[in-house]
Design a protein around this motif. Structure first.
Motif, PDB file in Angstrom:
ATOM      1  N   ARG A 148       0.712  -1.188   0.107  1.00 37.10           N
ATOM      2  CA  ARG A 148      -0.123   0.007  -0.067  1.00 37.10           C
ATOM      3  C   ARG A 148       1.042   1.434  -0.021  1.00 37.10           C
ATOM      4  N   ALA A 149       1.915   1.176   0.898  1.00 36.89           N
ATOM      5  CA  ALA A 149       2.668   2.361   1.049  1.00 36.89           C
ATOM      6  C   ALA A 149       3.736   2.754  -0.260  1.00 36.89           C
ATOM      7  N   ALA A 150       3.943   1.568  -1.045  1.00 35.30           N
ATOM      8  CA  ALA A 150       4.642   1.806  -2.035  1.00 35.30           C
ATOM      9  C   ALA A 150       3.835   2.252  -3.278  1.00 35.30           C
ATOM     10  N   VAL A 151       2.624   1.516  -3.397  1.00 32.71           N
ATOM     11  CA  VAL A 151       1.973   1.921  -4.656  1.00 32.71           C
ATOM     12  C   VAL A 151       1.349   3.413  -4.377  1.00 32.71           C
ATOM     13  N   LEU A 152       1.087   3.783  -3.044  1.00 33.18           N
ATOM     14  CA  LEU A 152       0.370   4.943  -2.890  1.00 33.18           C
ATOM     15  C   LEU A 152       1.502   6.146  -3.414  1.00 33.18           C
ATOM     16  N   GLY A 153       2.911   5.762  -2.740  1.00 31.34           N
ATOM     17  CA  GLY A 153       3.987   6.613  -2.894  1.00 31.34           C
ATOM     18  C   GLY A 153       4.126   6.800  -4.378  1.00 31.34           C
ATOM     19  N   ALA A 154       4.319   5.882  -5.349  1.00 33.78           N
ATOM     20  CA  ALA A 154       4.482   6.061  -6.639  1.00 33.78           C
ATOM     21  C   ALA A 154       3.347   6.563  -7.580  1.00 33.78           C
ATOM     22  N   ASN A 155       2.196   6.478  -7.124  1.00 29.42           N
ATOM     23  CA  ASN A 155       0.874   6.959  -7.637  1.00 29.42           C
ATOM     24  C   ASN A 155       0.841   8.569  -7.257  1.00 29.42           C
ATOM     25  N   ASP A 156       1.411   8.751  -6.308  1.00 34.68           N
ATOM     26  CA  ASP A 156       1.488  10.312  -5.707  1.00 34.68           C
ATOM     27  C   ASP A 156       2.597  10.988  -6.655  1.00 34.68           C
ATOM     28  N   GLY A 157       3.670  10.166  -6.465  1.00 31.51           N
ATOM     29  CA  GLY A 157       4.915  10.732  -7.156  1.00 31.51           C
ATOM     30  C   GLY A 157       4.509  11.307  -8.735  1.00 31.51           C
ATOM     31  N   LEU A 158       4.052   9.997  -9.456  1.00 35.94           N
ATOM     32  CA  LEU A 158       3.465  10.703 -10.677  1.00 35.94           C
ATOM     33  C   LEU A 158       2.561  11.774 -10.875  1.00 35.94           C
ATOM     34  N   LEU A 159       1.385  11.548 -10.303  1.00 40.00           N
ATOM     35  CA  LEU A 159       0.395  12.363 -10.328  1.00 40.00           C
ATOM     36  C   LEU A 159       0.535  13.690  -9.705  1.00 40.00           C
TER      37      LEU A 159
END
Length: 228
Positions: free
Chosen positions: A56-67
């Motif tokens: 959850r932390a990794a996916v949330l971080g990657a999506n936030d970084g992208l968006l």
């Protein structure tokens, strides 16, 4: 007839006998099956829910970084079209976002850790059992590190996409295209790791990303045109 009768008398019928079985004298292999430890026959089952915290932390971080980084770059690009401004905006967004994600994740997971530890101490009095269950709890430091690192990885996508394109409209198109592909990739990866369906989560992430970038661009363009 006498001969037949005498033959039967001389050779009495033998009854079948069952030999005595001495369990201790049986070959080792006969009893080995029953003496095998139960654990040897158990099938290892992967608990995918144990991956939930760091995933959850990794996916949330990657999506936030992208968006967030892409939306910042697109939003600022709606007013200032030079590449230097967009890149500096993206770098600032990367640094601020990674630190913010790490701190937020650390505080959040530590709060969960404290609550679960208090519950374990109320339920269990055995110190060894407490330590065992404590080891299964999520690590705040690991969650924070995963969140910050994945945010930085996601933020690099729009930065690299915009860095080498001088034309403004081409640059916007490249950024949107790169972010869209990355969103599909991250959404699909998270679904595969969690053994969930791939198509719906990927499309959900992609459509949400398009909305975020589109609204940021449109609202920034609108505010910038008012001369504020």
């Amino acid at each position: 007839m006498a001969t037949s009768t005498q033959s039967q008398t001389n050779h009495p019928e033998k009854k079948p006998t069952i030999p005595d079985l001495d369990i201790e004298q049986q070959p080792v292999g006969v009893l080995e099956i029953e003496q095998q430890p139960i654990g040897v026959l158990e099938i290892e089952v992967i608990n995918y829910s144990s991956r939930a915290q760091w995933l959850r932390a990794a996916v949330l971080g990657a999506n936030d970084g992208l968006l967030s980084t892409a939306s910042l770059m697109v939003g600022v690009g709606a007013v200032h079209k030079d590449v230097k401004t967009m890149i500096l905006t993206g770098i600032a967004g990367l640094i601020a976002g990674a630190l913010s994600m790490a701190i937020g994740e650390f505080v959040s997971v530590y709060s969960q850790y404290d609550i679960e530890m208090a519950q374990i101490e109320r339920e269990v009095l055995n110190e060894s059992e407490i330590e065992k269950r404590k080891g299964n709890l999520p690590s705040p430091l690991e969650a924070a590190a995963a969140s910050a690192l994945s945010f930085a990885v996601g933020a690099f996508v729009p930065l690299l996409a915009a860095a080498f394109v001088k034309d403004y409209y081409v640059r916007l198109g490249v950024v949107v295209a790169a972010v869209s592909l990355a969103l599909l990739g991250f959404g699909g990866l998270s679904a595969v790791l969690g053994r969930a369906p791939v198509v719906k989560p990927s499309l959900r992430v992609l459509i949400g990303g398009w909305l975020a970038m589109g609204l940021t661009y449109g609202l920034t363009k609108l505010i910038g045109s008012t001369g504020i």
